[in-house]
Design an enzyme around this catalytic site. Sequence first.
Site, PDB file in Angstrom:
ATOM      1  N   GLU A 128      47.728 -57.527  92.396  1.00  0.00           N
ATOM      2  CA  GLU A 128      47.115 -57.578  93.716  1.00  0.00           C
ATOM      3  C   GLU A 128      47.208 -59.016  94.250  1.00  0.00           C
ATOM      4  OE1 GLU A 128      43.008 -56.375  93.991  1.00  0.00           O
ATOM      5  OE2 GLU A 128      43.066 -56.450  96.168  1.00  0.00           O
ATOM      6  N   HIS A 304      31.572 -54.121  88.904  1.00  0.00           N
ATOM      7  CA  HIS A 304      32.392 -54.142  90.121  1.00  0.00           C
ATOM      8  C   HIS A 304      33.784 -53.567  89.858  1.00  0.00           C
ATOM      9  CE1 HIS A 304      33.872 -55.956  93.961  1.00  0.00           C
ATOM     10  NE2 HIS A 304      35.000 -56.026  93.276  1.00  0.00           N
ATOM     11  N   GLU A 305      34.443 -54.066  88.834  1.00  0.00           N
ATOM     12  CA  GLU A 305      35.814 -53.596  88.577  1.00  0.00           C
ATOM     13  C   GLU A 305      35.804 -52.130  88.165  1.00  0.00           C
ATOM     14  OE1 GLU A 305      37.722 -55.588  89.831  1.00  0.00           O
ATOM     15  OE2 GLU A 305      36.609 -57.467  89.665  1.00  0.00           O
ATOM     16  N   HIS A 308      35.445 -49.858  91.178  1.00  0.00           N
ATOM     17  CA  HIS A 308      36.673 -49.708  91.967  1.00  0.00           C
ATOM     18  C   HIS A 308      37.440 -48.436  91.588  1.00  0.00           C
ATOM     19  CE1 HIS A 308      37.248 -53.044  94.657  1.00  0.00           C
ATOM     20  NE2 HIS A 308      37.251 -53.990  93.730  1.00  0.00           N
TER      21      HIS A 308
HETATM   22  N1  BES Z   1      40.485 -56.862  93.406  1.00  0.00           N
HETATM   23  C1  BES Z   1      39.752 -58.037  93.105  1.00  0.00           C
HETATM   24  C2  BES Z   1      40.563 -59.072  92.399  1.00  0.00           C
HETATM   25  C3  BES Z   1      41.585 -59.778  93.248  1.00  0.00           C
HETATM   26  C4  BES Z   1      41.170 -60.608  94.238  1.00  0.00           C
HETATM   27  C5  BES Z   1      42.909 -59.659  93.061  1.00  0.00           C
HETATM   28  C6  BES Z   1      42.117 -61.288  95.014  1.00  0.00           C
HETATM   29  C7  BES Z   1      43.827 -60.296  93.835  1.00  0.00           C
HETATM   30  C8  BES Z   1      43.435 -61.137  94.809  1.00  0.00           C
HETATM   31  C9  BES Z   1      38.534 -57.730  92.236  1.00  0.00           C
HETATM   32  O1  BES Z   1      38.059 -56.442  92.344  1.00  0.00           O
HETATM   33  C10 BES Z   1      37.442 -58.621  92.702  1.00  0.00           C
HETATM   34  O2  BES Z   1      36.994 -58.457  93.790  1.00  0.00           O
HETATM   35  N2  BES Z   1      37.033 -59.569  91.887  1.00  0.00           N
HETATM   36  C11 BES Z   1      36.056 -60.573  92.235  1.00  0.00           C
HETATM   37  C12 BES Z   1      34.768 -60.390  91.508  1.00  0.00           C
HETATM   38  C13 BES Z   1      33.844 -59.403  92.137  1.00  0.00           C
HETATM   39  C14 BES Z   1      32.584 -59.222  91.330  1.00  0.00           C
HETATM   40  C15 BES Z   1      33.471 -59.732  93.562  1.00  0.00           C
HETATM   41  C16 BES Z   1      36.675 -61.897  91.862  1.00  0.00           C
HETATM   42  O3  BES Z   1      37.692 -61.881  91.181  1.00  0.00           O
HETATM   43  O4  BES Z   1      36.144 -62.909  92.266  1.00  0.00           O
HETATM   44 ZN    ZN Z   2      36.880 -56.054  93.992  1.00  0.00          ZN
END
Ligand code: BES
Ligand code: ZN
Length: 881
Positions: A128, A304-305, A308
């Site tokens: 991603e 969180h993950e 999803h």
């Molecule tokens: N999908 C994201 C990770 C991601 C973010 C991948 C940007 C590629 C680019 C993941 O679900 C996410 O949001 N992670 C957050 C933590 C969450 C608890 C808000 C993060 O990585 O900060």
């Molecule tokens: Zn996320």
Amino acid sequence: MRTDTGQIFRIEDYRPSDYLIPETRLTFRLDPEATVVIAELVIERRPGVAPSTPLVLEGDGLVLRRVEIDGKPAGKQSFEVEPNRLTLLRPPAAKRFRIVIETLVDPSANTTLMGLYRSSGIYCTQCEAEGFRRITYFLDRPDVLSVYTVRIEADAASEPLLLSNGNPGETGPLPGGRHFAVWHDPHPKPSYLFALVAGDLGVVDDSFVTASGRKVALGVYVEHGKEDRALYAMDSLIRSMRWDEEAFGCEYDLDVFNIVAVSDFNMGAMENKGLNIFNDKYVLADAETATDGDYANIEAIVAHEYFHNWTGNRITCRDWFQLCLKEGLTVYRDHEFSADQRSRPVKRISEVRTLRAHQFPEDQGPLAHPVRPRRYREINNFYTATVYEKGAEVVRMIRTILGPAIFRQGMDLYFERHDGQAVTIEDFLAAFQDISGRDLTQFALWYHQAGTPNLSVSTTYDATAQTFTLEIEQSVPPTPSESRKRLMHIPLAFGLVGADGVDMRWTTVDGATVEDGVIHVRKRRHAVRFSGMATRPVVSLNRGFSAPVTLSVERPRDDLVFLARHDGDGFSRWQAFNTLATDALIGAFRSSLGGKPSGFPSEIATLAVAFAADGALEPAYRALALTLPGEADIAREIGANIDPDIIHGTRAELARTIAEANAATFGELYEALSTDEGFTPDAAGAGRRALRNTLLDYLSLLPGGAALAARHFSRATNMTDMAAALGVLTQRHPGNDRTQSALAAFERRFSDNPLVMDKWFQIQASVPGPGTVEAVEALTRHPAYSTLNPNRVRSLVGTFSSANQTAFHRPDGAGYRFFAATVLDVDGRNPQLAARLATALRSWRSLEAVRRDHARTALLSISSTEGLSTDLRDIVERTLA
Ligand code: BES
Ligand code: ZN
């Protein structure tokens, strides 16, 4: 690395792709420098698309080895390879055909941490948003869903563990000491959810039986020897799975669910289907090395993950403009989970503090954008506090407007209608409109309009008529994305508190719709009149922070003092005291500027001790009440001509005033909390430690304070207390010998644990005062530091630039110069990390003139550098615009 094409992507240009890829078979022949990737794709032409329309696949930095079309090598004239794409010029006219693409990638040389790379000897991936195109040529967009079968081949000795998405299939040996494993994921998914891990790791396993009786094998993979530190992550996972069944009716849908911790990761964690990959910082924890905050983060991010899986994976985004569809909604879900696991008011206060610290400045500065942006140059730069945190607030407001039962029915309808699809915010909202019969058109502006709305409120009480009137006026400030704003639908929760501290009832109300304690503000001005008010009530507004707005309320200070004592809403009670403290700090800042330092209203210290000693309140809540607004919070409220040195001095002065007025009580409370009950990472234990450590901070400002903090440090039996004491020593007594010896002791004890050394870097990067610029520069040469590791860079340079107002904004600009040089250096290897760091300068225009000039010069020195990544160029140019 991708070269900047200057291209801007616009939502109105969206159109479905001409071709689909219903099936994807990938073979990886893993090799540290030359991994071969063979992609066998079933391609389907979409109905209505002319036969043999060129097929354009995205790529990034790939070496192409061969192309086959329907089993035959593709002739040189049949395709075109460019750095960013592979075009099949005249694909077969059949509705379905097959192609094979063989590419070569170098995981060891990949420092961007996107695509396939190596971290501490482990092969891992991050796809991603647009990293899959760094693995093979593909329709790398979220609305192309494919069923994946993945075969991994690797050295059996160095990579005994081979993981990918879905369920495990065949495994076996291969010649030359190699072996293979096959994984099949039956759920069609976009390429950004693909993942692969190969290496030698330890594991914690467990299992979970879903509501419908499916037994799921769970694994958390970490470096050998660290398995004990993965138990809390496993426990969090199991609680998340159960909670999602109970709260949202969402069940897991594969036979296995794996989490892998890696030490080089740009983000916190990634929700790849059935194979989440985590920054090890959000997996590993034990009492000796992790703080209560770390435990809470692990719980929240694992959840969180996992969440999803339904909000993001089963139902995904049509395009990246819809990012908040999965992120805002999933943040809302993880907030609710944490509130249920811990204390709801404490969680809500922390959420609001985070929103104000990160999203408000974004919304009020040059990087402001709507929750659903309409244009981007680099999508990686839109994983923002606005998309995430404000996106979560918007979902929360839908629940506030519809009520919990209808909200849940709307979610059910959304899941049922769109399972297996890639959808938009309009689809999401339609589920709630259809289930409730309500018109959410005006509400939808929360997705489309940037900027933090303000509500100006004044009140009048008519004793004769026994009416109480609120005059409410809404306004939305202009932002770069829209200069003229439309009127919003703002759900404003409120209460009318009587002299006895109990909410009063009214007989009638007019001027706005009022339902279940919520005023629906929809017009520019409302005069909301309540009748049957025998005495003047004190109004409590935006209870629970029902809307992400700012409030300007005309009222006597005594009303706030009253609310700080009596508001029945825990959030608003905290807010009342916080507003009093903020107002006092701003008042003192202004009189300092005018050369006449003033004192603080005495009720601040009185209220502080009332909170501290109130046994009816949870300790965690009392700790939050005692935490003064941060320097950045004060700066944001002041808004313009910021001098961080004056803010720092003013805040320290208020802390000292509170400490001196309450020395005896604070000391007694501190001692009473000092009986060691042993460490458990639950909310109750964490709350007691938080209160005790907050009291320590105050007591450290009194005579003997450095000795007290040093004793707290040396007697600490867990990382929470140890890091807190070190923080107090460095913040309040930076020059003291005790501080220096505590820092040295900490370093000796934890020098072989990088995640704990991150705390050591963070604490030193936070030391107020001009000398920290040179100290941080020197720490970049410390053996535990690495400019290649995002956690190290964020701990040292990220903390310095985003959490140290006095040092970063040193009046001679030295902080900015060091910062600009570091950002440029990082950009050469990891553009995403560099771009994120660079956002620390987003509020440069609100500084006083001398600093503002230096900040601008630093930004210009970055933007005038040749060969910047798209990521960094996008941030710096928008910041300067
Ligand atoms: N999908 C994201 C990770 C991601 C973010 C991948 C940007 C590629 C680019 C993941 O679900 C996410 O949001 N992670 C957050 C933590 C969450 C608890 C808000 C993060 O990585 O900060
Ligand atoms: Zn996320």
